[in-house]
Scaffold this active site. Structure first.
Site, PDB file in Angstrom:
ATOM      1  N   CYS A 115       3.643   2.483  -7.337  1.00 36.99           N
ATOM      2  CA  CYS A 115       2.837   2.294  -6.137  1.00 36.99           C
ATOM      3  C   CYS A 115       1.595   1.460  -6.397  1.00 36.99           C
ATOM      4  CB  CYS A 115       2.436   3.650  -5.546  1.00 36.99           C
ATOM      5  SG  CYS A 115       1.342   4.608  -6.607  1.00 36.99           S
ATOM      6  N   GLY A 116       1.186   1.321  -7.665  1.00 35.16           N
ATOM      7  CA  GLY A 116       0.035   0.485  -7.954  1.00 35.16           C
ATOM      8  C   GLY A 116      -1.291   1.177  -7.762  1.00 35.16           C
TER       9      GLY A 116
END
Length: 279
Positions: A115-116
């Site tokens: 998801c970062g």
């Protein structure tokens, strides 16, 4: 519809002897999950229990909490250009009044390791969206000896693994050690989603008296799925990740790793493990 297993030609080499024969492999196909007709996510999965997988995924995303939140789950007709159905696209329709999350091409998927987001943001996202804070009153108390016997029971129930050797598994047990459900999938997270989705559709959430056992390691994503379903105990036969331990400590989840016979590590929530001496 795709099958759980498929056959492929293989060349076997055993002690210098070469033979050709078909081998049984676990099937892997993409599943597109749509929400009210709009594309939401794609996951690679073993076909089967697709509706439960979609429902469980939406529980982990904070969209669903009760069976009544779902109006319908269907395969999308005409999924291919020629109008035929691939059985690889599922549309979940929410019941009237259930809030529809904002779905964009850059949606905030906090539930995956890709998801970062930073660790703190991931932890905050789960804490603020969890529908079922872990609240097992009175607290679940599990004997180490009971936990020690669960992996063998999980392995014995893996019917497809026996034919392919290529599937992960997840199982729900009662606090007394009764196996409540087991699912297999090429993806460990999918197996958990299938369990949770089946529980949702039977109006069994939160699973506040259950133990979740997973083959392999315990990632942040699996810990998050346990928390979102209100499961108080997560055990894995291999190692947890550091962020999974952090999430367990933040939310009150009991996290056990390296569960191999009588040996195990308790990383968080040791108050639910009936420890007697030597602690």
């Amino acid at each position: 519809m795709g099958r759980v297993t498929e056959r492929r030609r293989t060349i076997r080499i055993r002690d210098g002897a070469i033979t050709t024969r078909p081998d049984t492999l676990v099937a892997e196909e993409p599943l597109e999950i749509r929400l009210n007709g709009k594309p939401l996510a794609i996951t690679m999965r073993t076909p089967g229990d697709d509706f439960a997988l979609a429902a469980g995924f939406l529980v982990s995303e904070g969209v669903l909490a009760h069976g009544a939140d779902v109006q319908s789950i269907v395969y999308c007709a005409g999924a291919k250009d020629d109008g035929s159905n691939t059985y690889n696209v599922v549309d979940v329709r929410l019941a009237p009044g259930v809030p529809v999350p904002d779905i964009t091409l850059e949606r905030n998927v906090y539930t995956t390791s890709s998801c970062g987001l930073c660790g703190k943001a991931s932890l905050d996202a789960v804490r603020t969206t969890a529908r079922f804070p872990i609240d097992d009153t009175p607290p679940v108390r599990v004997e180490p000896a009971l936990l020690a016997g669960l992996p063998d029971r999980l392995r014995a129930a893996q019917q497809v693994f026996d034919r392919t050797g290529g599937l992960h598994a997840a199982a729900l047990f009662s606090e007394d050690g009764e196996m409540l459900d087991i699912r297999e999938d090429v993806g460990r997270h999918n197996a958990v989603d299938k369990l949770v989705g089946r529980a949702l559709r039977q109006d069994l959430l939160p699973l506040s008296r259950a133990i979740l056992l997973v083959s392999g390691r315990a990632s942040f994503e699996l810990a998050q799925k346990a928390v979102m379903a209100g499961i108080p105990v997560l055990a894995a036969v291999s190692a947890p990740s550091s962020l999974a331990v952090d999430l367990a400590a933040e939310t009150g989840l009991t996290l056990v790793g390296f569960l191999r016979g009588p040996s195990m590590n308790v990383y968080a929530g040791d108050e639910r493990i009936a420890l007697h001496t030597g602690v």
